[in-house]
Motif scaffolding. Structure first.
Motif, PDB file in Angstrom:
ATOM      1  N   GLU A  23     -18.137   9.687  -7.193  1.00 46.05           N
ATOM      2  CA  GLU A  23     -18.814   8.494  -7.668  1.00 46.05           C
ATOM      3  C   GLU A  23     -18.874   8.461  -9.195  1.00 46.05           C
ATOM      4  O   GLU A  23     -18.605   7.423  -9.821  1.00 46.05           O
ATOM      5  N   ARG A  26     -15.423   7.746 -10.474  1.00 46.28           N
ATOM      6  CA  ARG A  26     -15.033   6.351 -10.255  1.00 46.28           C
ATOM      7  C   ARG A  26     -15.644   5.440 -11.321  1.00 46.28           C
ATOM      8  O   ARG A  26     -14.959   4.595 -11.897  1.00 46.28           O
ATOM      9  N   ARG A  27     -16.920   5.621 -11.617  1.00 42.67           N
ATOM     10  CA  ARG A  27     -17.597   4.784 -12.605  1.00 42.67           C
ATOM     11  C   ARG A  27     -17.066   4.991 -14.017  1.00 42.67           C
ATOM     12  O   ARG A  27     -17.155   4.102 -14.858  1.00 42.67           O
ATOM     13  N   ASN A  28     -16.528   6.175 -14.271  1.00 40.32           N
ATOM     14  CA  ASN A  28     -16.086   6.527 -15.622  1.00 40.32           C
ATOM     15  C   ASN A  28     -14.569   6.539 -15.772  1.00 40.32           C
ATOM     16  O   ASN A  28     -14.057   7.049 -16.776  1.00 40.32           O
ATOM     17  N   ARG A  29     -13.866   5.963 -14.786  1.00 39.84           N
ATOM     18  CA  ARG A  29     -12.406   6.069 -14.777  1.00 39.84           C
ATOM     19  C   ARG A  29     -11.782   5.586 -16.089  1.00 39.84           C
ATOM     20  O   ARG A  29     -10.977   6.283 -16.706  1.00 39.84           O
ATOM     21  N   ASP A 105     -20.634  11.922 -17.893  1.00 41.11           N
ATOM     22  CA  ASP A 105     -20.885  10.547 -17.505  1.00 41.11           C
ATOM     23  C   ASP A 105     -21.238   9.719 -18.745  1.00 41.11           C
ATOM     24  O   ASP A 105     -22.115  10.098 -19.528  1.00 41.11           O
ATOM     25  N   GLU A 107     -22.932   7.177 -18.976  1.00 45.04           N
ATOM     26  CA  GLU A 107     -24.312   6.706 -18.928  1.00 45.04           C
ATOM     27  C   GLU A 107     -25.292   7.655 -19.627  1.00 45.04           C
ATOM     28  O   GLU A 107     -26.362   7.231 -20.057  1.00 45.04           O
TER      29      GLU A 107
END
Length: 204
Positions: A23, A26-29, A105, A107
């Motif tokens: 996950e 995926r968000r940081n691809r 990440d 974020e």
């Protein structure tokens, strides 16, 4: 073995980390792609290798760790998986060195997570594992990653031309290093003295 400082924890990567690891990736691809290692094209007639699955990756990391050549960690921030840090290329004998690779990440970038994680890993390598030298090799264009080692006081040693295959091509890398004699007080102590004192303050 688990290493912690405040909200940041390093612990061995596990098979059950697959869902959160996927996950976060995926968000940081798009954010990570320019800095990720890739496999160069094979010679004519040779079938290119497949990208390993998560389970294959973890098993490989565990086998390398068991052989004493690697220390694979996930990074947790406030109890949530937020990245990965690996001490790889561990060499013994007259060298006693290794190199660190990492990602985090987006974020939680800018909160001091990665400098803290690197400081924890370096202190563990120098004090518990018995290594003498740690390198971090970074593409010169990767400003966020360069800031991590600059905050920690790594010494820049120069450029390795076309050092690693990254994002589809052979890329130059800047070499940063520390030896145990350069941080007798510990790298984490050095970082504590220089990081912002306000809890949760962004790190520039």
């Amino acid at each position: 073995m688990v290493l912690s400082e405040g909200d940041v924890t390093l612990r061995p990567i596990k098979l059950r980390d697959q869902r959160p690891w996927r996950e976060v990736n995926r968000r940081n691809r798009d954010w990570l792609r320019p800095w990720e290692a890739t496999i160069p094209p094979p010679p004519p007639g040779v079938v290119p290798p497949h990208r390993p699955t998560y389970r294959q990756m973890v098993r490989h990391l565990r086998a390398e760790a068991h052989a004493g050549r690697m220390l694979p960690f996930v990074i947790e921030y406030r109890g949530q998986l937020a990245g990965q840090l690996t001490v790889a290329g561990i060499t013994w004998g007259s060298m006693c060195s290794g190199h660190i690779g990492y990602w985090v990440d987006q974020e939680v970038a800018g909160r001091g997570v990665m400098p803290t994680a690197v400081a924890l890993a370096v202190d563990h390598c120098f004090r518990a594992v018995g290594l003498h030298r740690i390198e971090v090799c970074i593409r010169p264009e990767n400003i966020p990653s360069r800031r991590v080692v600059e905050k920690l006081g790594f010494r820049e040693e120069g450029i390795r031309p076309r050092y690693l295959h990254i994002d589809g091509a052979w890329r130059d890398h800047a070499v940063f290093a520390l030896t145990a004699e350069e941080v007798p007080e510990g790298l984490l102590n050095r970082w504590r003295q220089h990081r912002p004192s306000t809890p949760g303050a962004p790190h520039k």
